[in-house]
Write a protein that holds these residues in place. Structure first.
Motif, PDB file in Angstrom:
ATOM      1  N   SER A  29      -3.897   2.374   4.680  1.00 14.56           N
ATOM      2  CA  SER A  29      -2.930   1.355   5.100  1.00 14.56           C
ATOM      3  C   SER A  29      -1.609   1.490   4.345  1.00 14.56           C
ATOM      4  CB  SER A  29      -3.510  -0.032   4.853  1.00 14.56           C
ATOM      5  OG  SER A  29      -3.570  -0.291   3.455  1.00 14.56           O
ATOM      6  N   GLN A  30      -0.607   0.802   4.861  1.00 13.33           N
ATOM      7  CA  GLN A  30       0.691   0.766   4.190  1.00 13.33           C
ATOM      8  C   GLN A  30       0.586   0.069   2.838  1.00 13.33           C
ATOM      9  OE1 GLN A  30       3.579   2.319   5.221  1.00 13.33           O
ATOM     10  NE2 GLN A  30       2.201   3.197   6.737  1.00 13.33           N
ATOM     11  N   ASN A  31      -0.307  -0.924   2.730  1.00  8.48           N
ATOM     12  CA  ASN A  31      -0.509  -1.603   1.441  1.00  8.48           C
ATOM     13  C   ASN A  31      -1.074  -0.641   0.405  1.00  8.48           C
ATOM     14  OD1 ASN A  31       0.407  -4.039   2.418  1.00  8.48           O
ATOM     15  ND2 ASN A  31      -1.621  -4.821   2.890  1.00  8.48           N
ATOM     16  N   THR A  32      -2.012   0.194   0.829  1.00 14.22           N
ATOM     17  CA  THR A  32      -2.585   1.184  -0.086  1.00 14.22           C
ATOM     18  C   THR A  32      -1.532   2.210  -0.486  1.00 14.22           C
ATOM     19  OG1 THR A  32      -4.769   0.891   0.887  1.00 14.22           O
ATOM     20  CG2 THR A  32      -4.400   2.920  -0.356  1.00 14.22           C
ATOM     21  N   LEU A  33      -0.719   2.609   0.465  1.00 14.92           N
ATOM     22  CA  LEU A  33       0.367   3.544   0.174  1.00 14.92           C
ATOM     23  C   LEU A  33       1.325   2.942  -0.855  1.00 14.92           C
ATOM     24  CD1 LEU A  33       1.632   6.266   0.857  1.00 14.92           C
ATOM     25  CD2 LEU A  33       2.818   5.143   2.742  1.00 14.92           C
ATOM     26  N   ALA A  34       1.589   1.652  -0.730  1.00 16.93           N
ATOM     27  CA  ALA A  34       2.460   0.969  -1.702  1.00 16.93           C
ATOM     28  C   ALA A  34       1.825   0.973  -3.090  1.00 16.93           C
ATOM     29  CB  ALA A  34       2.736  -0.459  -1.246  1.00 16.93           C
ATOM     30  N   LYS A  35       0.510   0.757  -3.164  1.00 14.56           N
ATOM     31  CA  LYS A  35      -0.192   0.799  -4.454  1.00 14.56           C
ATOM     32  C   LYS A  35      -0.067   2.180  -5.082  1.00 14.56           C
ATOM     33  CE  LYS A  35      -3.772  -2.693  -4.161  1.00 14.56           C
ATOM     34  NZ  LYS A  35      -5.204  -2.939  -4.300  1.00 14.56           N
ATOM     35  N   LEU A  36      -0.230   3.213  -4.270  1.00 20.35           N
ATOM     36  CA  LEU A  36      -0.102   4.574  -4.786  1.00 20.35           C
ATOM     37  C   LEU A  36       1.312   4.810  -5.320  1.00 20.35           C
ATOM     38  CD1 LEU A  36      -1.993   6.447  -1.933  1.00 20.35           C
ATOM     39  CD2 LEU A  36      -2.769   6.254  -4.302  1.00 20.35           C
ATOM     40  N   SER A  37       2.304   4.321  -4.594  1.00 25.01           N
ATOM     41  CA  SER A  37       3.703   4.496  -5.005  1.00 25.01           C
ATOM     42  C   SER A  37       4.007   3.789  -6.321  1.00 25.01           C
ATOM     43  CB  SER A  37       4.641   3.971  -3.916  1.00 25.01           C
ATOM     44  OG  SER A  37       4.499   4.733  -2.745  1.00 25.01           O
ATOM     45  N   LYS A  38       3.267   2.697  -6.596  1.00 25.58           N
ATOM     46  CA  LYS A  38       3.472   1.933  -7.828  1.00 25.58           C
ATOM     47  C   LYS A  38       2.509   2.355  -8.935  1.00 25.58           C
ATOM     48  CE  LYS A  38       4.622  -2.148  -5.139  1.00 25.58           C
ATOM     49  NZ  LYS A  38       4.127  -3.485  -4.783  1.00 25.58           N
ATOM     50  N   ASN A  39       1.765   3.435  -8.709  1.00 25.13           N
ATOM     51  CA  ASN A  39       0.772   3.929  -9.680  1.00 25.13           C
ATOM     52  C   ASN A  39      -0.248   2.861 -10.040  1.00 25.13           C
ATOM     53  OD1 ASN A  39       1.698   6.630  -9.945  1.00 25.13           O
ATOM     54  ND2 ASN A  39       3.378   5.883 -11.201  1.00 25.13           N
ATOM     55  N   GLU A  40      -0.709   2.143  -9.034  1.00 27.68           N
ATOM     56  CA  GLU A  40      -1.746   1.131  -9.232  1.00 27.68           C
ATOM     57  C   GLU A  40      -3.099   1.720  -8.851  1.00 27.68           C
ATOM     58  OE1 GLU A  40      -0.654  -2.315  -6.964  1.00 27.68           O
ATOM     59  OE2 GLU A  40       1.133  -2.679  -8.172  1.00 27.68           O
ATOM     60  N   PHE A  41      -4.169   1.082  -9.306  1.00 27.58           N
ATOM     61  CA  PHE A  41      -5.509   1.551  -8.995  1.00 27.58           C
ATOM     62  C   PHE A  41      -5.816   1.375  -7.514  1.00 27.58           C
ATOM     63  CE2 PHE A  41      -6.060   0.502 -13.560  1.00 27.58           C
ATOM     64  CZ  PHE A  41      -6.463   1.745 -13.988  1.00 27.58           C
ATOM     65  N   VAL A  42      -6.509   2.360  -6.942  1.00 28.15           N
ATOM     66  CA  VAL A  42      -7.020   2.283  -5.576  1.00 28.15           C
ATOM     67  C   VAL A  42      -8.504   2.625  -5.619  1.00 28.15           C
ATOM     68  CG1 VAL A  42      -4.813   2.826  -4.470  1.00 28.15           C
ATOM     69  CG2 VAL A  42      -6.368   4.680  -5.067  1.00 28.15           C
ATOM     70  N   SER A  43      -9.202   2.339  -4.538  1.00 22.82           N
ATOM     71  CA  SER A  43     -10.648   2.557  -4.521  1.00 22.82           C
ATOM     72  C   SER A  43     -10.992   4.043  -4.448  1.00 22.82           C
ATOM     73  CB  SER A  43     -11.274   1.834  -3.329  1.00 22.82           C
ATOM     74  OG  SER A  43     -10.938   2.495  -2.132  1.00 22.82           O
ATOM     75  N   MET A  44     -12.219   4.341  -4.820  1.00 23.73           N
ATOM     76  CA  MET A  44     -12.719   5.706  -4.719  1.00 23.73           C
ATOM     77  C   MET A  44     -12.732   6.148  -3.258  1.00 23.73           C
ATOM     78  SD  MET A  44     -13.690   8.354  -6.295  1.00 23.73           S
ATOM     79  CE  MET A  44     -14.116   7.861  -7.937  1.00 23.73           C
ATOM     80  N   GLU A  45     -12.996   5.215  -2.351  1.00 25.19           N
ATOM     81  CA  GLU A  45     -12.997   5.527  -0.917  1.00 25.19           C
ATOM     82  C   GLU A  45     -11.628   6.063  -0.484  1.00 25.19           C
ATOM     83  OE1 GLU A  45     -13.820   3.312   3.360  1.00 25.19           O
ATOM     84  OE2 GLU A  45     -13.831   2.130   1.524  1.00 25.19           O
ATOM     85  N   VAL A  46     -10.561   5.455  -0.967  1.00 22.44           N
ATOM     86  CA  VAL A  46      -9.205   5.906  -0.657  1.00 22.44           C
ATOM     87  C   VAL A  46      -8.977   7.309  -1.209  1.00 22.44           C
ATOM     88  CG1 VAL A  46      -6.758   5.512  -1.170  1.00 22.44           C
ATOM     89  CG2 VAL A  46      -8.216   3.608  -0.462  1.00 22.44           C
ATOM     90  N   LEU A  47      -9.397   7.541  -2.441  1.00 25.38           N
ATOM     91  CA  LEU A  47      -9.216   8.862  -3.050  1.00 25.38           C
ATOM     92  C   LEU A  47      -9.965   9.935  -2.268  1.00 25.38           C
ATOM     93  CD1 LEU A  47      -9.466   7.943  -6.831  1.00 25.38           C
ATOM     94  CD2 LEU A  47      -7.403   8.344  -5.479  1.00 25.38           C
ATOM     95  N   VAL A  48     -11.161   9.611  -1.793  1.00 32.51           N
ATOM     96  CA  VAL A  48     -11.944  10.561  -0.998  1.00 32.51           C
ATOM     97  C   VAL A  48     -11.226  10.863   0.319  1.00 32.51           C
ATOM     98  CG1 VAL A  48     -14.099  10.863   0.289  1.00 32.51           C
ATOM     99  CG2 VAL A  48     -14.161  10.001  -2.046  1.00 32.51           C
TER     100      VAL A  48
END
Length: 70
Positions: A29-48
Motif C-alpha cells: 500500500s501507499q501507507n507502507t511505502l510511506a513507512k519505508l520512505s521514513k525508515n520505519e518498521f514494516v512487517s516481515m510479510e512486506v519484506l517478503v
C-alpha cells in the motif's frame, strides 16, 4: 532510527522504477511505502513481498543500524 531502506531506493533508481510503480508491482500500500520512505518498521510479510518482487534478499534492501549508546 534503527533501520534504513536506502538500499531499496537505490535499487529502484537503478531499475528505473518509480515508487508508485514499485508498490503496485509488489503489492504494498501507499501507507507502507510511506513507512519505508521514513525508515520505519514494516512487517516481515512486506519484506517478503518486496524481496520476491525484486528477486533479492533482505540484505539487499535494508540495513540495520547500530544502537546509539549515549
Amino acid at each position: 532510527m534503527d533501520i534504513c531502506y536506502n538500499k531499496l531506493f537505490k535499487i529502484l533508481i537503478d531499475r528505473n522504477l518509480k515508487k508508485t510503480e514499485f508498490a503496485k508491482m509488489v503489492g504494498i500500500s501507499q501507507n507502507t511505502l510511506a513507512k519505508l520512505s521514513k525508515n520505519e518498521f514494516v512487517s516481515m510479510e512486506v519484506l517478503v513481498k518486496i524481496c520476491r518482487g525484486l528477486d533479492c534478499t533482505p540484505n539487499d534492501i535494508m540495513e540495520i543500524l547500530p544502537l546509539d549508546n549515549k
